[in-house]
Design an enzyme around this catalytic site. Structure first.
Site, PDB file in Angstrom:
ATOM      1  N   SER A 135       0.841  -1.193   0.000  1.00 39.19           N
ATOM      2  CA  SER A 135       0.000   0.000   0.000  1.00 39.19           C
ATOM      3  C   SER A 135       0.873   1.239   0.000  1.00 39.19           C
ATOM      4  O   SER A 135       1.975   1.248   0.564  1.00 39.19           O
ATOM      5  CB  SER A 135      -0.909   0.012   1.229  1.00 39.19           C
ATOM      6  OG  SER A 135      -1.598   1.243   1.333  1.00 39.19           O
ATOM      7  N   TYR A 148      -3.261  -1.018   9.898  1.00 34.06           N
ATOM      8  CA  TYR A 148      -3.185  -1.472   8.503  1.00 34.06           C
ATOM      9  C   TYR A 148      -1.856  -1.039   7.882  1.00 34.06           C
ATOM     10  O   TYR A 148      -1.145  -1.838   7.276  1.00 34.06           O
ATOM     11  CB  TYR A 148      -4.354  -0.903   7.700  1.00 34.06           C
ATOM     12  CG  TYR A 148      -4.331  -1.284   6.238  1.00 34.06           C
ATOM     13  CD1 TYR A 148      -4.704  -2.549   5.824  1.00 34.06           C
ATOM     14  CD2 TYR A 148      -3.926  -0.360   5.274  1.00 34.06           C
ATOM     15  CE1 TYR A 148      -4.682  -2.897   4.482  1.00 34.06           C
ATOM     16  CE2 TYR A 148      -3.907  -0.694   3.928  1.00 34.06           C
ATOM     17  CZ  TYR A 148      -4.288  -1.966   3.542  1.00 34.06           C
ATOM     18  OH  TYR A 148      -4.250  -2.297   2.199  1.00 34.06           O
TER      19      TYR A 148
END
Length: 242
Positions: A135, A148
């Site tokens: 990400s 996350y």
């Protein structure tokens, strides 16, 4: 180029979004693709039906024995794409123990367990591709997704560590990190016009990405043409990390 005929690929979390686009791209170059879903068999079958020659497998990566059960369904593969993940949008001081544990299990531990399950065959045959979907939050962590972002950064550490150890066996280990992508996971957030404008101000390309924007990069890293690329993070984010 990118001929994957004779190769088998497992893409976790591939019933929709980025995972499905990557699965379709690999199948388009001749790979036999296994679509993976967490628990909805009908949804998995529907996704597989959209991809020529694809089959499906079900395993909830939140469960401790999921990697072994998934390997039992699929058998060995040449290409492992670790796309499945979970995220919770929450202020850092409101993260629950359950949310913490779920993100560690699915995003991190399951990744290691799956690599351990599928790597022996790759080493034995002297060819393998392991691709972790990271990400842009590894560079620009979202304030409401602390855990996350942390698990994605930890995944990148695994990539760099294993890439060095497995390179001599013909196995590449890389990370593909998307930016803001229009997927079902982000659908609700991207309906907010003010929020979208705020995002666009931080993306030099001035557009939200599509799942297909990630698929071509994944194809390179999963192919024979990508054989000399290992241990890297390739960002598909329109320059958002800059």
């Amino acid at each position: 180029m990118f001929n994957l005929t004779g190769k088998t690929a497992l893409v976790t979390g591939s019933t929709q979004g980025i995972g499905k686009a990557i699965a379709a791209a690999l199948a388009g170059q001749g790979a036999r693709v296994i679509v993976h879903g967490a628990g909805d068999l009908n949804k998995c079958k529907q996704a597989a039906a959209d991809i020529p020659g694809a089959s499906c497998a079900i395993a909830n990566l939140a469960e401790a024995d999921s990697a072994a059960r998934l390997h039992g369904q699929t058998g060995d593969v040449d290409i492992l794409v670790l796309n499945a993940s979970v995220q919770f949008r929450r202020p850092w001081n409101e993260i629950t123990d359950e949310e913490f544990d779920a993100q560690i299990q699915v995003n991190l531990k399951a990744s290691l367990d799956l690599i351990r399950a599928y790597e022996p065959y790759m080493s034995k045959q002297g060819w393998g591709r392991i691709l972790v979907i990271g990400s842009v939050q590894q560079h620009r962590p979202h304030p409401r997704m602390l855990m996350y972002a942390a698990t994605k950064e930890a995944q990148m550490s695994i990539v760099k560590n294993l890439a060095k150890q497995l390179a001599s066996r013909g196995i590449t280990v890389n990370c593909l990190s998307p930016g803001v992508i229009a997927t079902p996971r982000n659908e609700e957030a991207l309906q907010n016009g003010a929020y979208v404008e705020q995002l666009l101000n931080g993306i030099p390309a001035r557009r939200i990405g599509t799942a297909e924007d990630c698929a071509g990069a994944a194809l390179l890293l999963c192919s024979e043409e990508g054989r000399y690329i290992t241990g890297i993070e390739l960002l598909a984010d329109g320059g958002m990390h800059l």
